[in-house]
Design a protein around this motif. Structure first.
Motif, short mmCIF file in Angstrom:
data_model
loop_
_atom_site.label_atom_id
_atom_site.label_comp_id
_atom_site.label_asym_id
_atom_site.label_seq_id
_atom_site.Cartn_x
_atom_site.Cartn_y
_atom_site.Cartn_z
N ILE A 145 0.87 -1.17 0.00
CA ILE A 145 0.00 0.00 0.00
C ILE A 145 0.91 1.21 0.00
O ILE A 145 1.97 1.21 0.61
N HIS A 147 1.33 4.42 1.58
CA HIS A 147 0.79 5.16 2.71
C HIS A 147 0.65 6.63 2.33
O HIS A 147 1.33 7.13 1.45
N GLY A 148 -0.26 7.28 3.02
CA GLY A 148 -0.54 8.67 2.71
C GLY A 148 -1.83 8.77 1.92
O GLY A 148 -2.55 7.78 1.77
N ALA A 149 -2.12 9.94 1.46
CA ALA A 149 -3.34 10.17 0.71
C ALA A 149 -2.99 10.35 -0.76
O ALA A 149 -2.16 11.17 -1.10
N VAL A 150 -3.56 9.54 -1.60
CA VAL A 150 -3.21 9.52 -3.02
C VAL A 150 -4.49 9.73 -3.83
O VAL A 150 -5.28 8.80 -3.98
N PRO A 151 -4.68 10.96 -4.33
CA PRO A 151 -5.91 11.17 -5.11
C PRO A 151 -6.03 10.15 -6.23
O PRO A 151 -5.04 9.82 -6.89
N ASN A 152 -7.24 9.65 -6.44
CA ASN A 152 -7.52 8.66 -7.48
C ASN A 152 -6.62 7.44 -7.41
O ASN A 152 -6.18 6.90 -8.41
N ARG A 153 -6.38 7.02 -6.22
CA ARG A 153 -5.55 5.84 -5.98
C ARG A 153 -6.13 4.62 -6.71
O ARG A 153 -7.34 4.43 -6.77
#
Lengths: 607, 607
Positions: A145, A147-153
């Motif tokens: 994964i 980590h963190g925030a990933v737009p349109n992951r």
């Protein structure tokens, strides 16, 4: 320093120093590009086996001249360094041996050294990984994964699905592997780990079908410790001898969890190489739909046994019963109470005869030439036990060490290690062999009495690993016609060269397989098959293994005379171990790492 | 003897002797049935944790009186002997500790001993296998083929198919496991190895669906080294944090190759126990068809989290958007650009909020009470690393040793080991925590600052392992309403206790789960659920873990007040390790081995 030395028992101290000194001297000579000095470090009758590390080939050179030649042609670009005892592999088997490690200009190598009088008798060097392209495993394993925030992951599943959808359509694989048995699967797993886009095509509906579809009594004749695939070992409860459907399920599971791009129900129709574009055109039919793949590399992993050999016998067209090659034999169930003739006397012939007898068929084996037989228990105990057994595991033997130990003995002298083993087996099982011969069975131990494994390497045939059928032959339950051939078939019988007529409802042709390059003739062209020549065999000059001496298995896992065409196969042990070297060769080419081939084999035989 | 002693460095010699002497004294006392003498070998504040070996229960006794009581009630039938250092497990972590092994009248045990001033401070005893019922693995593994000629031989596939066809119809399983997630699967694998006929029923179409069907961004929050199933480790290329679909595929393949009788698309409708016949009647619906199973033992493995808890809120019937429990949340894709309110602030709430934000939803988290947060990296490094990490593996830590080490610390004092870890994490991540609190997030480290794992054991909730969402909370990307509750819903909004109204297209209730005995109420009866009482929790008297002190997780993997009813669950680590002890308890009962239970827990809480 003093402490380190006094920590060691006295008897290994001398050898340790000898090995260490040899490695230092070797490195010094190589660093100085002093081939003369390097050559003096080998005994006259030395062997240097290299798996890709120096030669970008699988090759064994012999004698000091061989060493000089190899160094002269490879040293300047290999730039070997850092020769040291590979402590991580543990102790070697004898005082005069050692595991070694080293670096090259592009990779990291492992190897093995046997000294005699302080000089190298056998040297094995293998490429283990490419620098900058290490496999993402253990401390390099993926995190799984971000980590963190990933737009349109994209999730793992979404990425995996997109890759599977695009590969072969929007994007082209670098490698196409034809044949998804154990060989194709093991290679595919290695290539996946190395990030080489690969499609495996197999005509069967499910991974594992190459085992699943064979005769129902089939089990592996090799024990579980010999059979592990790369990355995932069989669990400790796995049977010693895998039943065919169980190994099939394992292969299917493995294909899935290793995330291989495995195209089942896909037949490879034809392939051609564009020498200018350096690209293959591979026409396949996937679930009935024809499409074209354009890989840079093509691997034929259609079985080391090659294409089934069916004899041409007068009357095959008039025989009204069932007749098929052993590879097509469905098992005995339909033949209870029927008369069966099995032509051949190797593994498949024995297995099929025994299974037919077990359901109450009347079975005759037609033995055309002599056969080697080893009892399974004897093989396990006397031939394989030291490297591949529960007790070997318990004493610290790993699959990697066992494979490397096996690889460290040059083929030229391997029979010398084998002959005493089979002498001992012959003595141990003297009564067994006497009974078999008394029943008329034509027995041999190979031209030089080196037994089963040398036959496997030299000709890939000529033996039976006895798991019970030989007793049936000895006591006449399986009828035997030996030293004869089939003259012709009638509507309902087999006529032999000794004048006998055997009534038959079923004929099984356990008549073996051709060379793997037969597949190349079919898929590519007879010209390319001829250019590549025979696959397998060492050139020992023994039966069915014509010379000249090659020193390695012809065309297997290494460059062939046809650019970008490779052959992969063998038993599970070979598929596991040699897939590493084939995968590294393919990866290097994909990454544009120079791969000048030393000692590309010449072609002496067409098939 | 002299040599052995002089081989060892001096500092461990003393301890070694101390351990050896303690074991000899202990055995002498036990052999003489001299409980007084045995009791003097323990310090006053000692702990003896027994997993099935002495007690046929999972129980920890405390203090010398606890030791005396346990021995008084178990010694005569356990007949322990052969206490020795378990060299095969290697060196213990400290000088005053040792791995131990011993025999009982019916089995072989492993354990761990911590000395203080030459006396036992903590003692762990576990049953590892039953004599005469050892698992068929390693040197006991099946051969896979019966060598020789066997008329009408059945192949592995034929036997496997016949078993699958007959079990549940012509023959009855000894055990039915309800729930085929990681817990049911791990237990099923152990029972298969022990030869206990078992059917696992699961309502989903495919093994692994319990993960596969959850919100799409889900990955395991525990690292791979913590997650191995029994018998087959994840390969070295497996991601640190398994994506949900990847672990689902692994579980599905595992179920297949371990040959579990896994009935998918099968719902358990109801079950009742016949006290006279000592048998369950379990009514199931398999692919739509109702049928009855009659096992002797029933295991509920429906998830340690139990049944989803859905709050009752005024207006839930008038809200016109989507609303569902977190366990039903499909993932964010349909909510791009929409307004989402997530009620709750634990793991699922955070994961779902972050995934919704990543697709561009407008997200508000409603935090009703304080939550513990640990950053994943910090947990890995500071809490788990010594036992479950790549470096632990590299330094010789095995899964078995890690599990046993974990099990060796009594729950009564486990928080004392945890508090310094979380103190260090708090210091290391001080900036992170400051930012979170500045954003209004209500943070805690547990009632006694013992952090995440104690919360998991005590209440199974109240924490988030941060993999990125906390930054979104801290910087306001995920809007936060904390210290509030939901008052009511309108057609298109959530009204909070602070008077705010949050417009909403989606409401996710990340409001946790009830006790596992809720499943017993549904499947069996409210009476049996009440008789069994609350599952999970230690009785620590901290939030949501009411006393009295139990010392072990209530009802988990051990006998309950309802004969022949068992609960199995927990994370992958627990499912792996404790499935062994549950499987041995079931096997012993099947074989008619006496299993008198010491210290059967009392019921203090209904749910």
């Amino acid at each position: 320093m003093t402490e380190t030395i006094t920590d060691r028992p006295v008897d290994t101290l001398g050898t340790r120093t000898e090995v260490t000194r040899w490695l230092a001297d070797f490195e010094k000579a190589l660093t100085a590009r002093d081939i003369d000095a390097a050559a003096t470090l080998f005994v006259e009758d030395c062997y240097w086996r290299d798996l890709v590390a120096f030669t970008w080939n699988i090759v064994t050179v012999e004698g000091i001249e061989g060493v000089r030649d190899l160094l002269a042609q490879t040293l300047d670009r290999t730039l070997p360094s850092g020769f040291a005892v590979a402590e991580e592999l543990g102790e070697a088997a004898a005082d005069t041996e050692s595991w070694i490690k080293f670096d090259t200009s592009v990779g990291r190598g492992l190897g093995h050294l046997r000294l005699r009088d302080g000089k190298a008798w056998t040297l094995l060097t293998t490429l283990n990984e490419l620098k900058g392209h290490e496999e993402p495993k253990r401390d390099r394993r993926p995190k799984g994964i971000e980590h963190g925030a990933v737009p349109n992951r994209q999730t793992w599943l979404e990425q995996r699905r997109r890759e599977a959808e695009e590969l072969g359509h929007a994007t082209q694989p670098y490698v196409v592997v034809v044949g998804g048995g154990q060989g194709g699967i093991a290679l595919g797993a290695r290539l996946r780990q190395l990030g080489v886009p690969t499609i495996i095509v197999d005509r069967n509906p499910r991974a594992g079908d190459s085992w699943r579809k064979r005769y129902k009594s089939l089990t592996l004749h090799d024990p579980v410790w010999y059979d592990h695939l790369p990355y995932i070992d069989f669990p400790p409860n796995w049977p010693v001898f895998s039943p065919k459907d169980k190994i099939a399920d394992w292969l299917e599971m493995y294909t899935r969890v290793m995330e291989l791009n495995y195209w089942s129900s896909t037949e490879c129709r034809r392939a051609s190489y564009d020498e200018a574009a350096k690209e293959w055109t591979v026409v396949i039919q996937r679930e009935g739909v024809e499409m074209t793949l354009r890989p840079k590399q093509l691997v034929l992993a259609t079985g080391m046994s090659g294409k089934p050999s069916l004899p041409k016998i007068d009357g095959m067209d008039v025989f009204k019963g069932d007749q098929h090659h052993s590879s097509e034999h469905p098992g005995p169930d339909a033949y209870s109470g029927k008369k069966a003739v099995v032509i051949g006397s190797n593994n498949s012939a024995h297995d099929i005869c025994a299974a037919l007898w077990e359901v109450g068929a009347d079975v005759t084996m037609v033995q055309r030439s002599s056969t080697h037989v080893s009892r399974s228990d004897s093989l396990m105990e006397m031939a394989l036990g030291a490297l591949y057994s529960e007790s070997a595991v318990a004493s610290g033997m790993t699959t990697q060490k066992a494979d490397m130990t096996f690889a460290s003995i040059p083929y030229r002298i391997l029979h010398l290690f084998q002959i005493p083993v089979y002498d001992a087996i012959r003595e141990r099982d003297a009564d067994f062999y006497a009974r078999l011969e008394k029943a008329g069975f034509m027995l041999d131990f190979g031209d030089d009495n080196s037994g089963l494994f040398m036959k496997y390497l030299r000709r890939g045939s000529g033996y039976y690993i006895d798991v019970g059928a030989s007793d049936l032959v000895a006591n006449g339950d399986i009828k035997l016609e030996s030293g004869v051939d089939v003259v012709r078939l009638t509507e309902d019988a087999v006529v032999l060269s000794n004048g006998k007529t055997l009534p038959a409802d079923l004929i099984v042709y356990a008549t073996g397989y051709g060379s793997m390059n037969g597949w190349a003739a079919d898929l590519i062209s007879p010209e390319v098959a001829a250019k590549v020549g025979k696959c397998w065999g060492l050139g020992s000059g023994t039966a069915k293994d014509p010379g000249p001496w090659e020193g390695e298995l012809r065309n297997m896992w290494k460059p062939t005379q046809q650019e970008a065409l490779w052959f992969h196969g063998g038993n599970l042990h070979q598929s596991r171990h040699y897939s590493l070297y084939l995968a590294l060769q393919l990866k290097a080419r994909m990454e544009g790492i120079p791969t000048p081939v030393y000692g590309l084999q010449e072609v002496h035989h067409l098939s």
